[in-house]
Design a protein around this motif. Sequence first.
Motif, PDB file in Angstrom:
ATOM      1  N   ARG A 128       0.815  -1.214   0.000  1.00 43.86           N
ATOM      2  CA  ARG A 128       0.000   0.000   0.000  1.00 43.86           C
ATOM      3  C   ARG A 128       0.849   1.265   0.000  1.00 43.86           C
ATOM      4  N   GLY A 129       2.177   1.122  -0.065  1.00 50.83           N
ATOM      5  CA  GLY A 129       2.983   2.325  -0.017  1.00 50.83           C
ATOM      6  C   GLY A 129       4.418   2.070  -0.417  1.00 50.83           C
ATOM      7  N   PHE A 130       5.263   3.055  -0.121  1.00 43.29           N
ATOM      8  CA  PHE A 130       6.680   2.974  -0.451  1.00 43.29           C
ATOM      9  C   PHE A 130       7.439   3.914   0.473  1.00 43.29           C
ATOM     10  N   GLY A 131       8.749   3.686   0.577  1.00 41.32           N
ATOM     11  CA  GLY A 131       9.537   4.558   1.428  1.00 41.32           C
ATOM     12  C   GLY A 131      11.013   4.383   1.191  1.00 41.32           C
ATOM     13  N   SER A 132      11.798   5.141   1.953  1.00 43.85           N
ATOM     14  CA  SER A 132      13.255   5.040   1.895  1.00 43.85           C
ATOM     15  C   SER A 132      13.813   5.336   3.277  1.00 43.85           C
ATOM     16  N   VAL A 133      15.040   4.895   3.504  1.00 47.46           N
ATOM     17  CA  VAL A 133      15.655   5.090   4.811  1.00 47.46           C
ATOM     18  C   VAL A 133      17.143   5.341   4.652  1.00 47.46           C
ATOM     19  N   ALA A 177       1.980   6.013   2.649  1.00 48.95           N
ATOM     20  CA  ALA A 177       1.024   4.926   2.499  1.00 48.95           C
ATOM     21  C   ALA A 177      -0.334   5.440   2.061  1.00 48.95           C
ATOM     22  N   GLU A 178      -1.035   4.608   1.307  1.00 53.79           N
ATOM     23  CA  GLU A 178      -2.417   4.888   0.919  1.00 53.79           C
ATOM     24  C   GLU A 178      -3.329   4.356   2.014  1.00 53.79           C
ATOM     25  N   CYS A 179      -4.113   5.257   2.618  1.00 52.72           N
ATOM     26  CA  CYS A 179      -5.019   4.899   3.696  1.00 52.72           C
ATOM     27  C   CYS A 179      -6.463   5.081   3.230  1.00 52.72           C
ATOM     28  N   PRO A 180      -7.423   4.530   3.944  1.00 56.30           N
ATOM     29  CA  PRO A 180      -8.824   4.691   3.540  1.00 56.30           C
ATOM     30  C   PRO A 180      -9.253   6.144   3.388  1.00 56.30           C
ATOM     31  N   SER A 181      -8.686   7.034   4.195  1.00 55.02           N
ATOM     32  CA  SER A 181      -9.077   8.446   4.134  1.00 55.02           C
ATOM     33  C   SER A 181      -8.152   9.287   3.270  1.00 55.02           C
ATOM     34  N   GLY A 182      -7.152   8.683   2.622  1.00 53.50           N
ATOM     35  CA  GLY A 182      -6.190   9.417   1.820  1.00 53.50           C
ATOM     36  C   GLY A 182      -4.778   8.985   2.157  1.00 53.50           C
ATOM     37  N   ILE A 218      -4.406   6.267  13.331  1.00 48.74           N
ATOM     38  CA  ILE A 218      -5.167   7.111  12.400  1.00 48.74           C
ATOM     39  C   ILE A 218      -6.121   6.315  11.523  1.00 48.74           C
ATOM     40  N   GLY A 219      -6.300   5.036  11.822  1.00 47.17           N
ATOM     41  CA  GLY A 219      -7.244   4.230  11.059  1.00 47.17           C
ATOM     42  C   GLY A 219      -6.702   3.733   9.736  1.00 47.17           C
ATOM     43  N   CYS A 220      -5.383   3.527   9.647  1.00 43.30           N
ATOM     44  CA  CYS A 220      -4.743   3.093   8.414  1.00 43.30           C
ATOM     45  C   CYS A 220      -4.136   1.698   8.555  1.00 43.30           C
ATOM     46  N   GLY A 221      -4.236   1.115   9.733  1.00 41.31           N
ATOM     47  CA  GLY A 221      -3.600  -0.183   9.959  1.00 41.31           C
ATOM     48  C   GLY A 221      -4.448  -1.343   9.473  1.00 41.31           C
ATOM     49  N   PRO A 222      -3.862  -2.555   9.502  1.00 43.72           N
ATOM     50  CA  PRO A 222      -2.461  -2.819   9.859  1.00 43.72           C
ATOM     51  C   PRO A 222      -1.513  -2.469   8.720  1.00 43.72           C
ATOM     52  N   LEU A 223      -0.321  -2.010   9.084  1.00 42.44           N
ATOM     53  CA  LEU A 223       0.677  -1.630   8.096  1.00 42.44           C
ATOM     54  C   LEU A 223       2.039  -2.093   8.612  1.00 42.44           C
TER      55      LEU A 223
END
Length: 387
Positions: free
Chosen positions: A320-325, A334-339, A374-379
């Motif tokens: 559902r997303g991408f990142g870097s470290v 990440a793409e969440c239900p609310s945006g 924030i209602g985006c889990g589980p992630l």
Amino acid sequence: MKSEGKRGPLWRRALRAPRRRDARIAVVAGLAGALLGTGLTAWGTGAFDREAKAAPCWGALGDETLKGLFGGARFAVEEQRLVQGERESTLGTCRITGQGERLPGDQLTVRVHRLDGLRGTDAHDWPAEFLNPFMTPLGKGLPGMASTTRAWLALPARCAGGDAEDRDGPVVVDLSRGPANFDDDWAFEDGDGRRTAMGRAVIETATIVLRYLGCSTTLPAPPAALGNTVEEARAAGEPLCGVKGLHLPASYAKKPPPGRWKPFGEHRRSGDDALIRVCDAGEDPSPRLRLTTVTHPGLVNVLATSALRGGARVTDAEDRGFGSVNAARAAYLAECPSGEAIFLVEQSDNVQGHPYDLTAALLPGYVAAEAERIGCGPLRVRFDAED
């Protein structure tokens, strides 16, 4: 949430180059280039000229607000006229400089400008200054924050233009005075009143700017008072910044000798606002660890380049997303239900005797806990093996 088939993969949309399109805001012909090309040269002229008795900053700041900011001190005002245009980085600037004995040389700078969400040039300095744990949210319906030295408010995209698909940043009104990243309540008799005055000032200015843009949107009334941020000592075994289940690596568990400095023994946080949550772990004046969660669409765009560039790739089990470290910053979008939401872990310095590795160590737990909040889990994020 729109399907990926209609919108394309999240990372591809973030990389998409800006398209040529018609201006979403009418351009004042021949004005923007001439004014912006010469800097702050057109003070006190234009559509919102300041008359002798007009309120400062395009008629925005009333007597009560000015009294809260400057007390009874005299002040001088300089105004750059507001300018409409497409994608200009600066749309207007106003400076108020205190002349009285109480606040000698005290200067308030008010800016109206668009943050860069396309190239990422505002992904570090602006958040470091205006998304910090000394700031408290302005309140429901007001996407902004205020402290005794900083305040900002993002204008509605429908009024100021912008395209989420092209990763535009928002047009913001921001206020600054003195050094950033500290709260100087101790220096004033009424620090809470000054913070509230900064919040009132940014709302009043944003209201004038919206009127100038021809937008009928009405902002909520300024709050009667703004609360303080949370500053606490962290007991041994307690989670970092109050984030459920988030703890330092085991190597940090060793108890320091009596009287020795505890590198993350304190934290300060802005609160658990739905749009912005910021926390610094470590003692002032230079805490070494900052944790940030952002869900405001325009600000997510501004920070998106941090998830695309700057280190090893990060993905998640749910795709559902991408990142870097890297050692200084870990970011996950990440793409969440609310945006969309973005989660940041930043380390400004290492701790003696420990590797410079807290960003990678803390990102999975931070993303998991904050996504749940924030209602985006589980992630569940994971680090990709190098090719």
